[in-house]
Each structure stands twice: as structure tokens, then as C-alpha cells.
Design a protein around this motif. Structure first.
Motif, short mmCIF file in Angstrom:
data_model
loop_
_atom_site.label_atom_id
_atom_site.label_comp_id
_atom_site.label_asym_id
_atom_site.label_seq_id
_atom_site.Cartn_x
_atom_site.Cartn_y
_atom_site.Cartn_z
N ASP A 69 31.92 38.75 -8.13
CA ASP A 69 32.61 39.37 -7.00
C ASP A 69 32.66 40.88 -7.18
OD1 ASP A 69 33.97 39.46 -4.57
OD2 ASP A 69 35.31 37.82 -5.13
N VAL A 70 33.34 41.52 -6.25
CA VAL A 70 33.51 42.97 -6.27
C VAL A 70 34.98 43.27 -6.48
CG1 VAL A 70 33.29 45.10 -4.91
CG2 VAL A 70 31.56 43.30 -4.70
N TRP A 71 35.28 44.22 -7.35
CA TRP A 71 36.64 44.72 -7.53
C TRP A 71 36.71 46.16 -7.08
CZ3 TRP A 71 37.75 42.78 -13.17
CH2 TRP A 71 38.22 41.46 -13.14
N ARG A 72 37.81 46.47 -6.40
CA ARG A 72 38.09 47.82 -5.92
C ARG A 72 39.48 48.23 -6.44
NH1 ARG A 72 34.37 49.02 -1.89
NH2 ARG A 72 33.22 47.20 -1.12
N PRO A 73 39.80 49.52 -6.44
CA PRO A 73 41.10 49.95 -6.97
C PRO A 73 42.29 49.22 -6.37
CG PRO A 73 39.71 51.86 -6.58
CD PRO A 73 38.98 50.66 -6.02
N GLU A 74 42.24 48.93 -5.09
CA GLU A 74 43.37 48.24 -4.46
C GLU A 74 43.55 46.81 -4.99
OE1 GLU A 74 39.98 48.52 -1.36
OE2 GLU A 74 40.91 49.86 -2.81
N ASP A 75 42.50 46.24 -5.59
CA ASP A 75 42.61 44.90 -6.17
C ASP A 75 43.49 44.91 -7.41
OD1 ASP A 75 40.95 43.75 -4.21
OD2 ASP A 75 39.16 44.31 -5.34
N LEU A 76 43.52 46.01 -8.12
CA LEU A 76 44.42 46.13 -9.26
C LEU A 76 45.86 46.25 -8.77
CD1 LEU A 76 44.75 46.34 -12.31
CD2 LEU A 76 44.43 48.81 -12.10
N GLN A 77 46.07 47.05 -7.76
CA GLN A 77 47.40 47.26 -7.20
C GLN A 77 47.97 45.98 -6.58
OE1 GLN A 77 46.58 50.45 -4.50
NE2 GLN A 77 46.35 51.95 -6.13
N SER A 78 47.12 45.18 -5.95
CA SER A 78 47.58 43.96 -5.29
C SER A 78 47.83 42.81 -6.27
CB SER A 78 46.55 43.49 -4.25
OG SER A 78 45.40 42.96 -4.91
N GLY A 79 47.36 42.95 -7.49
CA GLY A 79 47.50 41.88 -8.48
C GLY A 79 46.31 40.94 -8.51
N ARG A 80 45.34 41.14 -7.65
CA ARG A 80 44.17 40.25 -7.60
C ARG A 80 43.42 40.23 -8.93
NH1 ARG A 80 38.46 41.41 -4.72
NH2 ARG A 80 37.42 39.57 -5.55
N MET A 82 44.50 40.82 -11.97
CA MET A 82 45.29 40.08 -12.96
C MET A 82 45.19 38.58 -12.71
SD MET A 82 47.30 40.04 -15.59
CE MET A 82 48.31 41.48 -15.85
N ARG A 83 45.30 38.16 -11.45
CA ARG A 83 45.20 36.73 -11.13
C ARG A 83 43.84 36.18 -11.53
NH1 ARG A 83 47.67 38.65 -6.55
NH2 ARG A 83 45.75 38.54 -5.32
N GLU A 84 42.78 36.93 -11.25
CA GLU A 84 41.43 36.44 -11.57
C GLU A 84 41.20 36.42 -13.07
OE1 GLU A 84 38.47 38.39 -9.17
OE2 GLU A 84 39.42 37.71 -7.32
N LEU A 85 41.71 37.40 -13.79
CA LEU A 85 41.57 37.40 -15.24
C LEU A 85 42.32 36.22 -15.86
CD1 LEU A 85 41.88 41.20 -16.06
CD2 LEU A 85 39.85 39.78 -16.37
N ARG A 86 43.46 35.90 -15.32
CA ARG A 86 44.24 34.76 -15.84
C ARG A 86 43.65 33.42 -15.42
NH1 ARG A 86 50.32 36.88 -14.51
NH2 ARG A 86 50.58 38.10 -16.37
N GLY A 87 42.86 33.43 -14.35
CA GLY A 87 42.30 32.18 -13.85
C GLY A 87 43.21 31.49 -12.88
N ASP A 88 44.20 32.24 -12.32
CA ASP A 88 45.10 31.68 -11.32
C ASP A 88 44.33 31.40 -10.04
OD1 ASP A 88 47.00 32.22 -13.22
OD2 ASP A 88 47.86 33.94 -12.17
N LYS A 89 44.74 30.39 -9.34
CA LYS A 89 44.08 30.04 -8.07
C LYS A 89 44.74 30.74 -6.92
CE LYS A 89 41.45 26.85 -9.91
NZ LYS A 89 40.31 26.18 -9.83
#
Length: 89
Positions: A69-80, A82-89
Motif C-alpha cells: 500500500d501507500v503511506w502518507r504523512p496524514e496516515d501517521l496522524q490518523s493512526g493508520r 500504527m494499526r497496520e504495523l500492529r496488524g489491527d483490522k
């Protein structure tokens, strides 16, 4: 990279100069044995464009069943991120 390390990702690969790599390959590869996951991520600015070679590479990796996928700076701010690194659904 620091967040991935903190969360136990043993493999943390980021090519600092992608001009010397095959066109389209994602900027970041993260792997964790304990989480049993490998992530391929293209890093873009908020307005950065995903180029045709990147789209092709991402499609091929996804075809193989990989998490791409693609990550952008706002994905860090939104928590996305972190969720993807943890494997949260």
C-alpha cells in the motif's frame, strides 16, 4: 522506522536513494517474525503521485498475496500506520 523497531519488526529496509533501484519497487519493506507479517509500503507526501511503474509493481506484489500500500504523512496522524504495523483490522 523507529515505530516499526519499537513494535518488534526485525526487518526494516528503506532505500534512501531509489534512483539506483528498479523503478517502481516500494520505498519500505518491514518484516516481523512474531507478528508473522511483511509490509511493502510506498511513501508519498500528501500530494505525491503514485507513478505508473509503482502502480505496476504494487499490482504484481498484491497478485502474489503480499501486503502492499501507500503511506502518507496524514496516515501517521490518523493512526493508520500504527494499526497496520500492529496488524489491527
Amino acid at each position: 522506522m523507529q515505530l516499526a523497531q519499537f513494535l518488534g519488526y526485525e526487518l526494516r529496509y528503506h532505500n534512501p536513494d531509489s534512483r539506483r533501484s528498479q523503478a517502481g519497487f516500494p520505498d519500505l519493506v518491514l518484516g516481523s517474525l512474531s507478528r508473522r507479517r511483511v509490509l511493502f509500503r510506498e511513501l508519498k507526501t500528501s500530494t505525491g503521485r503514485v507513478r505508473p511503474a509503482q502502480i505496476l509493481c504494487m499490482k504484481i506484489l498484491k497478485l502474489a498475496g503480499l501486503d502492499v500500500d501507500v503511506w502518507r504523512p496524514e496516515d501517521l496522524q490518523s493512526g493508520r500506520i500504527m494499526r497496520e504495523l500492529r496488524g489491527d483490522k
